[in-house]
Design a protein around this motif. Structure first.
Motif, PDB file in Angstrom:
ATOM      1  N   TYR A  14       0.987  -1.096  -0.031  1.00 22.84           N
ATOM      2  CA  TYR A  14      -0.023  -0.087  -0.102  1.00 22.84           C
ATOM      3  C   TYR A  14       0.921   1.398   0.156  1.00 22.84           C
ATOM      4  O   TYR A  14       0.608   2.221  -0.852  1.00 22.84           O
ATOM      5  N   THR A  15       2.127   1.180   0.746  1.00 21.55           N
ATOM      6  CA  THR A  15       2.917   2.499   0.785  1.00 21.55           C
ATOM      7  C   THR A  15       4.147   1.798   0.545  1.00 21.55           C
ATOM      8  O   THR A  15       5.335   2.556   0.251  1.00 21.55           O
ATOM      9  N   GLY A  16       4.546   0.575   0.663  1.00 25.17           N
ATOM     10  CA  GLY A  16       5.775  -0.006   0.690  1.00 25.17           C
ATOM     11  C   GLY A  16       6.092  -0.268  -0.951  1.00 25.17           C
ATOM     12  O   GLY A  16       5.241   0.013  -1.814  1.00 25.17           O
ATOM     13  N   CYS A  17       7.354  -0.649  -1.358  1.00 26.38           N
ATOM     14  CA  CYS A  17       7.732  -0.718  -2.851  1.00 26.38           C
ATOM     15  C   CYS A  17       8.524  -1.958  -3.035  1.00 26.38           C
ATOM     16  O   CYS A  17       9.384  -2.194  -2.111  1.00 26.38           O
ATOM     17  N   LYS A  18       8.205  -2.684  -3.913  1.00 29.18           N
ATOM     18  CA  LYS A  18       8.950  -3.751  -4.441  1.00 29.18           C
ATOM     19  C   LYS A  18      10.472  -3.483  -4.630  1.00 29.18           C
ATOM     20  O   LYS A  18      11.189  -4.558  -4.074  1.00 29.18           O
ATOM     21  N   LYS A  19      10.771  -2.417  -5.109  1.00 29.74           N
ATOM     22  CA  LYS A  19      12.030  -2.062  -5.307  1.00 29.74           C
ATOM     23  C   LYS A  19      12.893  -1.956  -4.132  1.00 29.74           C
ATOM     24  O   LYS A  19      14.194  -2.330  -4.089  1.00 29.74           O
ATOM     25  N   ASN A  20      12.347  -1.833  -2.879  1.00 33.11           N
ATOM     26  CA  ASN A  20      12.895  -1.448  -1.675  1.00 33.11           C
ATOM     27  C   ASN A  20      13.615  -2.992  -1.268  1.00 33.11           C
ATOM     28  O   ASN A  20      14.453  -2.896  -0.411  1.00 33.11           O
ATOM     29  N   ILE A  21      13.008  -3.959  -1.854  1.00 32.90           N
ATOM     30  CA  ILE A  21      13.683  -5.317  -1.112  1.00 32.90           C
ATOM     31  C   ILE A  21      13.912  -6.302  -2.583  1.00 32.90           C
ATOM     32  O   ILE A  21      14.352  -7.382  -2.332  1.00 32.90           O
ATOM     33  N   SER A  22      13.984  -5.486  -3.815  1.00 33.65           N
ATOM     34  CA  SER A  22      14.416  -6.301  -4.968  1.00 33.65           C
ATOM     35  C   SER A  22      15.882  -6.814  -4.788  1.00 33.65           C
ATOM     36  O   SER A  22      16.015  -8.064  -5.058  1.00 33.65           O
ATOM     37  N   HIS A  23      16.625  -6.342  -4.192  1.00 37.58           N
ATOM     38  CA  HIS A  23      18.170  -6.645  -3.774  1.00 37.58           C
ATOM     39  C   HIS A  23      18.213  -7.762  -2.941  1.00 37.58           C
ATOM     40  O   HIS A  23      19.181  -8.539  -2.721  1.00 37.58           O
ATOM     41  N   LEU A  24      17.169  -8.233  -2.242  1.00 40.04           N
ATOM     42  CA  LEU A  24      17.301  -9.144  -1.252  1.00 40.04           C
ATOM     43  C   LEU A  24      16.676 -10.609  -1.796  1.00 40.04           C
ATOM     44  O   LEU A  24      16.830 -11.836  -0.976  1.00 40.04           O
ATOM     45  N   LEU A  25      15.706 -10.727  -2.822  1.00 36.70           N
ATOM     46  CA  LEU A  25      14.940 -11.721  -3.374  1.00 36.70           C
ATOM     47  C   LEU A  25      15.920 -12.787  -3.740  1.00 36.70           C
ATOM     48  O   LEU A  25      15.526 -13.757  -3.755  1.00 36.70           O
ATOM     49  N   CYS A  26      17.191 -12.494  -3.914  1.00 32.59           N
ATOM     50  CA  CYS A  26      18.207 -13.610  -4.606  1.00 32.59           C
ATOM     51  C   CYS A  26      18.711 -14.172  -3.152  1.00 32.59           C
ATOM     52  O   CYS A  26      19.600 -15.255  -3.583  1.00 32.59           O
ATOM     53  N   ASN A  27      18.580 -13.914  -2.024  1.00 33.12           N
ATOM     54  CA  ASN A  27      19.001 -14.391  -0.916  1.00 33.12           C
ATOM     55  C   ASN A  27      17.989 -15.647  -0.367  1.00 33.12           C
ATOM     56  O   ASN A  27      17.160 -15.368  -0.218  1.00 33.12           O
ATOM     57  N   ASN A  28      18.695 -16.559  -0.295  1.00 30.48           N
ATOM     58  CA  ASN A  28      18.021 -18.026  -0.091  1.00 30.48           C
ATOM     59  C   ASN A  28      17.236 -17.769   1.257  1.00 30.48           C
ATOM     60  O   ASN A  28      16.485 -18.620   1.790  1.00 30.48           O
ATOM     61  N   GLU A  29      17.907 -16.877   2.214  1.00 33.09           N
ATOM     62  CA  GLU A  29      17.210 -16.878   3.623  1.00 33.09           C
ATOM     63  C   GLU A  29      16.038 -15.987   3.800  1.00 33.09           C
ATOM     64  O   GLU A  29      15.742 -15.663   4.781  1.00 33.09           O
ATOM     65  N   PHE A  30      15.812 -15.301   2.279  1.00 29.55           N
ATOM     66  CA  PHE A  30      14.748 -14.083   2.511  1.00 29.55           C
ATOM     67  C   PHE A  30      13.285 -14.669   1.728  1.00 29.55           C
ATOM     68  O   PHE A  30      13.801 -15.253   0.584  1.00 29.55           O
ATOM     69  N   GLU A  31      12.237 -14.654   2.232  1.00 27.68           N
ATOM     70  CA  GLU A  31      11.052 -15.013   1.645  1.00 27.68           C
ATOM     71  C   GLU A  31      10.106 -13.772   1.823  1.00 27.68           C
ATOM     72  O   GLU A  31      10.184 -13.096   2.769  1.00 27.68           O
TER      73      GLU A  31
END
Length: 314
Positions: free
Chosen positions: A36-53
């Motif tokens: 709603y106010t967050g942004c996928k771009k804020n976490i895009s660099h974390l998506l390749c981390n296997n410990e991040f879901e």
């Protein structure tokens, strides 16, 4: 010890920095956000981390996952965003708290509530200590956020008393830094964008109202340190930078740091806008050994460069 940690509102400004730091500490992170106010771009660099879901979910609906800790950050935090849909803002604070507390009760997780200095309203006590009950207008345009957060605190302490839930409550004061939304309407981002565009810097009222500004890295460090305190320490605890500046001083510093040709333009003061805001952080110092280390000039320089890149990419 490695933990599985849920961060609601993890795609937002604060949440994304928190997710990043928890991953750096070796934990497994489940990030929940409805953007709603967050942004996928804020976490895009974390998506390749296997410990991040990542899970797209609205906290006003129950969530069934297995976690060791919960950071409940989900809620629009800037006036422009939380006043756009005030009913949903209240639901996010209240229903979201009920759902996350219910989850914590079921899985026996420790849970932290990201509350706010807005629970103090327009304070008659200065600086604000955790013992101060506040001066809040319950029917004004800011009440959806102020009272929503106050009710969430009530729920947290009732779950603690009634169900022996392991809770932590942080009252967060003005925080700024990279990944603030361009359109969030908060004073630091507003002034920086206006200065970089050489547009008039809009100061509400006479500009003598004061604010305290905490850099995001300091704030995230405080949240994690609060979560790691002993179970008998619940808070609430103020997290913010006790340095106090007028809004005019902030505008002048940003103009100087950006080399802007902007001039200052005064507009009417919004309804119920607090005239003073400064945290008393003695409790955080004594119990957590925490205090901010980044001064305003250092934090503004990093934030200005972030917005300069964002505007250059548009």
């Amino acid at each position: 010890m490695k933990k599985r940690i849920l961060v609601t509102g993890g795609g937002g400004f604060l949440g994304s920095h928190l997710c990043e730091t928890l991953l750096e500490q070796g934990h497994e992170v489940l990030c929940v956000d409805n953007f709603y106010t967050g942004c996928k771009k804020n976490i895009s660099h974390l998506l390749c981390n296997n410990e991040f879901e990542f899970m797209r979910h609205d906290v006003t609906f129950p969530l069934y996952v297995e976690v060791d800790e919960i950071y409940n950050l989900a809620c629009p935090a800037s006036p422009i965003h939380y006043q756009t849909d005030p009913v949903q803002t209240t639901k996010t604070s209240v229903h979201g708290a009920i759902n996350m507390l219910g989850l914590a009760k079921r899985v026996k997780a420790r849970i932290l509530q990201a509350s706010t200095s807005e629970v103090y309203g327009s304070p008659t006590e200065h600086p604000q200590t955790e013992a101060y009950w506040g001066n809040v207008n319950p029917i004004g345009p800011r009440a959806c956020y102020d009272e929503g957060k106050r009710c969430a605190e009530t729920l947290f302490f009732d779950y603690h008393r009634q169900h022996r839930l392991r809770i932590k409550v942080a009252r967060i004061f003005n925080t700024y830094g990279p990944r603030m939304a361009l359109n969030d309407g908060r004073v630091v981002s507003n002034f920086i964008i206006q200065a970089l565009k050489n547009e008039p810097i809009t100061v509400y009222g006479n500009g003598k109202q004061t604010r305290s500004f905490c850099f995001v890295d300091d704030l995230v460090r405080g949240l994690i340190r609060l979560m790691d305190t002993k179970d008998d320490f619940t808070g609430p605890v103020n997290l913010g930078n006790p340095g106090e500046f007028t809004v005019l001083e902030l505008a002048e510093r940003i103009i100087a740091l950006t080399g802007s040709s902007s001039r200052i333009e005064h507009l009417p003061l919004p309804e119920n806008d607090p005239t003073q805001r400064k945290p008393d952080i003695r409790l955080a110092r004594e119990v957590m050994g925490w205090e901010p280390t980044v001064n305003l000039e250092q934090g503004l320089a990093v934030t200005i460069e972030y917005f300069r890149r964002m505007l250059g990419a548009m």
